[in-house]
Design an enzyme around this catalytic site. Structure first.
Site, PDB file in Angstrom:
ATOM      1  N   GLU A 124      -7.447   0.516  -4.372  1.00  0.00           N
ATOM      2  CA  GLU A 124      -7.446   0.438  -2.906  1.00  0.00           C
ATOM      3  C   GLU A 124      -8.790  -0.021  -2.319  1.00  0.00           C
ATOM      4  OE1 GLU A 124      -5.802   4.286  -2.021  1.00  0.00           O
ATOM      5  OE2 GLU A 124      -3.849   3.653  -2.768  1.00  0.00           O
ATOM      6  N   ASP A 162       0.876  -1.173   0.000  1.00  0.00           N
ATOM      7  CA  ASP A 162       0.000   0.000   0.000  1.00  0.00           C
ATOM      8  C   ASP A 162       0.915   1.226   0.000  1.00  0.00           C
ATOM      9  OD1 ASP A 162      -1.681   2.111   0.516  1.00  0.00           O
ATOM     10  OD2 ASP A 162      -2.450   1.333   2.430  1.00  0.00           O
ATOM     11  N   LYS A 184       2.785  11.303  -3.284  1.00  0.00           N
ATOM     12  CA  LYS A 184       1.739  10.641  -4.078  1.00  0.00           C
ATOM     13  C   LYS A 184       0.866  11.655  -4.803  1.00  0.00           C
ATOM     14  CE  LYS A 184      -1.694   6.950  -3.450  1.00  0.00           C
ATOM     15  NZ  LYS A 184      -2.295   6.077  -2.418  1.00  0.00           N
ATOM     16  N   ASP A 237     -13.242   5.368   1.253  1.00  0.00           N
ATOM     17  CA  ASP A 237     -11.804   5.349   1.538  1.00  0.00           C
ATOM     18  C   ASP A 237     -11.251   6.768   1.510  1.00  0.00           C
ATOM     19  OD1 ASP A 237      -9.062   5.041   1.588  1.00  0.00           O
ATOM     20  OD2 ASP A 237      -8.964   3.621  -0.070  1.00  0.00           O
TER      21      ASP A 237
END
Lengths: 626, 200
Positions: free
Chosen positions: A186, A25, A87, A208
């Site tokens: 994800e 992850d 990211k 999420d």
């Protein structure tokens, strides 16, 4: 005992050792690596017992970059050289970065490239390289814990990541020397970890909210099949934004101007994040900011003040929820459970508002930080071939519509959003001028009707169209999106067969040359050289192919091949085996291509046979249901 | 050198139905799922068979396979996805059935919808415009949705009957009703947009 050893011909268990696979992850704030051991998925800790690796990289002059908690310690003292939340920059262009502007206290290099580059004391780095540093640490951690090299990994990405962001993630993994079995969304990973654990059936929503991205997915779970019905989100919304909202509030309260120095800004962000986390338990927190020597601002932030600050952000996440339900054609009442994923779902106000929206308390019994890595590990274990009898199947969708530009600046959608992957779809187009012999194809992504409102993915050209009257040529443009969500486009003039195709290298991506240079730079020239590395890669490919063909032959060789065909395949395998023993990289490559061609018809027959069996098998189980 | 035009022009309204990406499996969408071609299909059966087929051909099953196998798996899985998506949706299914009868639903000349239907569409669109401008008129929106639902059910009923008869005249009726359903779906999408605007 003899009975137990009996096995059907062709069903002999594969004579190989268990493959070492891991799920990663790669998060905005923290990253994790997990693996399946003795049937149980677990995240792996570093030597000090820490599971979460802060996604922070520190670049000091003339030293190897440090990653994680060590790097994080430099964030306040040396902000320009401490890269956090990288990211957010993955697959982004220079213009996007300007828009994020003051949220990112880095120095960007002026460059010709479409990819932003950050200036550090250790030189100029791209977001892909920064991410690769994080991945390398996780790779080392996994290999040290498992005592073996990793055969393959599943890396997770936000479901709402576009083609450029996915490609950038894959490039980072390649740079870190990882074999990517799959990019996994994800929320889908979370659903796998949750669903397999709870034997879940029915419609589930995964909400999420991470550090920098928001995703929502609507899934139908049915006997091991995880079918994503729709997905939506915002690839620039997360806990970071809450921190910024709090930091801006402090700046207003303490009368700090807009042009505060980066070190103060970093301290404010750190304090804001801590205040947010403490308000999960506490009703109010005291704040203290040193503005200058001898000048301290003191204040109090209550939970209701925090709620007011973050409500607009939570509100922003609800619109994609509504749209995803609508796209999935699912009514609120049909949703069985809402699963909360991502560290930001710890904030009580988020749980409260999401609960109100879906009219049911959301599920929070799984560790929102770990669940994505755990799901990725389970999928990696399956893809590595360690679970040949599993029923598990993930059917994911593409998050954004894909199309091409047509006359008048219009975007013609070829693959609408939320289409199940993989997908291959074509559409015919034509020329608009007499005698036109070439055309330029502009691939775009997004939901707007006008190209100007969409994101440009790539441009390529088709030449050699025979001169014809306007509208006479028939050019078929074919879009293919694979299971990773990566697009390739080809164009073919139907009457002459003139063809042109590209693997879409996003407008905001690194070129193959750039990646190659980075790879070369990353190789330690003293112990490794390029030729040896390439030879090894070919050998690995050869072994994999020989293994795959061997398995296929044992399973279906007798049933689906006649003697001549079998002999041809055996001969091609033998040639590859001998080439593999040699040192000639080219010879191995050619032998691989030859075996691939020789087995084409066999592979196709096997799949059709599989389909036939699936339908007959199905009929029997359908009868049983009656 | 002359600059290459940066745009292309759509060749026709007609959609390209994939004709089986894999050479020796050029079967029609119904055959893929071993179903009898027709408008009336058992959706549960279709879905069940779709899942079984994907279990066999999905590229994830070939993560350790040869490049050849993986390419094939992507093509076959894509083909099965396309077939499933087409058959599970009534309007797409009807269009595809007409396509099998070599009738193009996008043929402009075939567009002769009855004026009564078009008038009703215009009125509904106007009503929707009023809701958009006047947020108080939420109950009007509910009425519009109900009207759209009723209209859709009626049209689907007519469509099913037409396909059941199956003669040339009935297929023309079917085509007309597919056009109507497209209008209805577009209107519903617009109504949903308005609903989102109002509730946010």
């Amino acid at each position: 005992m003899a009975l137990l050893e009996l096995s059907e011909p062709g069903q002999t268990p594969r004579p190989h050792e268990r493959r070492v696979a891991a799920g990663i992850d790669l998060g905005t704030t923290n990253s994790l690596v997990a693996t399946v051991r003795s049937g149980v998925a677990e995240t792996l800790a570093d030597t000090q017992g820490r599971h979460l690796l802060p996604s922070v990289v520190y670049y000091a002059a003339a030293a190897a970059p440090s990653v994680g908690d060590d790097a994080k310690a430099h964030a306040v003292t040396d902000p320009f050289n401490t890269i956090a939340s990288v990211k957010r920059l993955m697959g982004r262009g220079v213009d996007d970065v300007k828009r994020l502007g003051n949220q990112l206290p880095y120095r960007f290099a002026a460059s010709e490239s479409a990819v932003p580059r950050i200036v550090t004391s250790a030189g100029v780095v791209s977001p892909v390289e920064v991410s690769a540093e994080i991945l390398k640490v996780l790779k080392q951690r996994a290999q040290a814990t498992l005592g073996a090299d990793l055969d393959g990994v599943v890396v997770t990405v936000p479901a709402y990541f576009d083609d450029a962001q996915r490609q950038a993630t894959k490039d980072a993994a390649r740079l870190a020397g990882l074999n990517v079995l799959r990019l996994l969304n994800e929320p889908t990973a979370a659903a796998v970890a949750y669903g397999l654990d709870h034997q879940a059936e029915g419609v589930y929503v995964v909400y999420d909210l991470g550090g920098g991205t928001f995703d929502v997915s609507v899934l139908r779970l049915h006997r091991g099949v995880f079918e994503v019905l729709a997905t939506g989100g915002d690839s620039a919304l997360g806990g970071d934004d809450m921190d910024h909202a709090i930091a801006e509030w402090i700046m207003r309260e303490a009368n700090i101007g807009d042009h505060a120095d980066p070190m103060l800004l970093r301290r404010l962000l750190r304090d804001a994040c801590q205040a947010k986390e403490r308000l999960t338990e506490a009703q109010q927190v005291a704040l203290e900011v040193e503005l200058a020597p001898q000048q301290v601002w003191q204040g109090t932030l209550t939970r209701s003040q925090l709620n007011a600050l973050i409500d607009p952000l939570i509100q922003r996440s609800l619109a994609p929820c509504r749209r995803a339900l609508r796209d999935a054609n699912i009514k609120l009442e049909e949703v069985r459970e809402v699963v909360m994923v991502g560290g930001s779902t710890r904030v009580p106000r988020v749980r409260e508002r999401v609960g109100q929206f879906f009219a049911r308390p959301p599920l929070v019994d799984i560790d929102p930080d770990k669940v994505v890595a755990l799901g990725a590990a389970i999928q990696a274990d399956v893809l590595a071939g360690n679970k040949p009898d599993t029923d598990m199947l993930l059917l994911d969708v593409n998050p954004l519509s894909l199309g091409i530009e047509t006359m008048g600046g219009l975007a013609e959608k070829i693959i609408p959003r939320n289409t199940t992957l993989p997908v291959s779809r074509g559409q015919d187009f034509t020329t608009y001028k007499d005698g036109q012999t070439a055309l330029s194809i502009h691939v775009v992504q997004g939901e707007r009707d006008l190209v100007s409102g969409c994101r440009s993915l790539a441009r390529f050209e088709l030449h050699g169209i025979p001169p014809m009257a306007a509208g006479a040529a028939r050019i078929r443009i074919l879009f293919q999106v694979d299971a990773d969500g990566l697009l390739s486009v080809s164009a073919k003039e139907q009457t002459t067969g003139t063809e042109s195709s590209i693997q879409v290298k996003p407008s905001y991506g690194l070129t193959d040359n750039e990646i190659e240079t980075m790879l070369l730079d990353s190789i330690d020239h003293a112990t490794d050289d390029v030729a040896a590395r390439q030879l090894r890669e070919q050998q690995v490919d050869a072994d994999r192919l020989l293994d795959a063909v061997g398995v296929a032959l044992r399973a279906d060789g007798d049933a689906l091949l006649d003697k001549t065909e079998r002999a041809a395949i055996d001969a091609a395998m033998q040639s590859l085996r001998s080439a593999r023993e040699g040192q000639d990289e080219r010879a191995i490559k050619n032998a691989i291509a030859a075996l691939d061609t020789t087995t084409a018809e066999f592979a196709s027959r096997r799949m059709n046979e599989g389909i036939r069996k699936a339908l007959t098998g199905r009929r029997i189980s359908e009868l049983k249901d009656i | 050198m002359r600059k290459i035009p940066a745009v292309v022009v759509k060749a026709s309204r007609s959609k390209v139905f994939s004709d089986g990406a894999v050479s020796n499996s050029a079967r029609n969408f119904f055959e893929i799922f071993d179903l009898t071609p027709g408008f009336a299909i058992d959706l549960a059966l279709l879905t069940g068979r779709y899942r079984e087929l994907q279990r066999q051909v999905h590229p994830d099953k070939y993560a350790q396979g040869s490049d050849q196998e993986r390419r094939l798996a992507v093509q076959m899985a894509a083909n099965i996805n396309d077939a499933f998506r087409t058959l599970k949706d009534p309007v797409e299914r009807a269009s595809y059935l007409l396509h099998l009868h070599e009738i193009s639903v996008d043929d402009q000349s075939a567009r002769r919808l009855d004026p009564e239907f078009l008038l009703e569409q215009m009125e509904l669109r106007e009503a929707l415009g009023e809701v958009r401008n006047n947020r108080q008129a939420v109950h009007e929106l509910t009425k519009i949705f109900t009207t759209i639902d009723t209209l859709e059910q009626q049209t689907l009923g007519t469509l099913a009957e037409a396909f059941a008869r199956g003669d040339a005249a009935s297929l023309r009726t079917a085509n007309e009703n597919v056009q109507k359903l497209r209008f209805i779906n577009k209107l519903r999408a617009e109504a949903e947009e308005v609903e989102v605007q109002i509730s946010s």
